[in-house]
Design a protein around this motif. Structure first.
Motif, mmCIF file in Angstrom:
data_model
loop_
_atom_site.group_PDB
_atom_site.id
_atom_site.type_symbol
_atom_site.label_atom_id
_atom_site.label_comp_id
_atom_site.label_asym_id
_atom_site.label_seq_id
_atom_site.Cartn_x
_atom_site.Cartn_y
_atom_site.Cartn_z
ATOM 1 N N GLY A 39 0.783 -1.219 0.000
ATOM 2 C CA GLY A 39 0.000 0.000 0.000
ATOM 3 C C GLY A 39 0.818 1.274 0.000
ATOM 4 N N SER A 40 2.133 1.189 -0.182
ATOM 5 C CA SER A 40 2.964 2.389 -0.068
ATOM 6 C C SER A 40 2.927 3.276 -1.306
ATOM 7 C CB SER A 40 4.404 1.997 0.235
ATOM 8 O OG SER A 40 4.921 1.219 -0.814
ATOM 9 N N PHE A 41 2.621 2.759 -2.472
ATOM 10 C CA PHE A 41 2.599 3.571 -3.692
ATOM 11 C C PHE A 41 1.185 3.939 -4.128
ATOM 12 C CE2 PHE A 41 6.809 1.477 -4.450
ATOM 13 C CZ PHE A 41 7.554 2.629 -4.270
ATOM 14 N N PHE A 46 -8.909 10.153 -0.761
ATOM 15 C CA PHE A 46 -9.731 9.306 0.115
ATOM 16 C C PHE A 46 -9.335 7.824 0.059
ATOM 17 C CE2 PHE A 46 -12.415 12.744 -1.670
ATOM 18 C CZ PHE A 46 -12.424 13.562 -0.551
ATOM 19 N N LEU A 47 -8.056 7.534 0.286
ATOM 20 C CA LEU A 47 -7.597 6.145 0.301
ATOM 21 C C LEU A 47 -7.949 5.480 1.620
ATOM 22 C CD1 LEU A 47 -4.049 6.443 -1.264
ATOM 23 C CD2 LEU A 47 -6.056 5.425 -2.275
#
Length: 72
Positions: A39-41, A46-47
């Motif tokens: 999930g870092s990139f 609104f993630l």
């Protein structure tokens, strides 16, 4: 016409292309490797990322992954 290039010494190059004499076709090559967690990139508005417990191991025991050699 062909050119004769004498002895050279390049200590370091940080990007770019080095051209000596006449050249018909230049094909610069480069490789890179990035280690990052899940999930870092993600980008956007609104993630909501639910990863639970996650870890990234940046240790690379085989050393060479993407060898660049010759002029192929």
């Amino acid at each position: 016409m062909p050119s004769i290039v004498g002895p050279i010494k390049i200590n370091s190059v940080d990007g770019g292309v080095i051209n000596f004499g006449d050249s018909f076709y230049l094909s610069p090559k480069s490789t890179s490797k990035t280690s990052s967690g899940s999930g870092s990139f993600n980008t956007g508005d609104f993630l909501n990322t639910n990863n639970g417990v996650s870890s990234t191991n940046p240790i690379d025991p085989d050393i060479n992954d993407q060898n660049v050699s010759a002029n192929a």
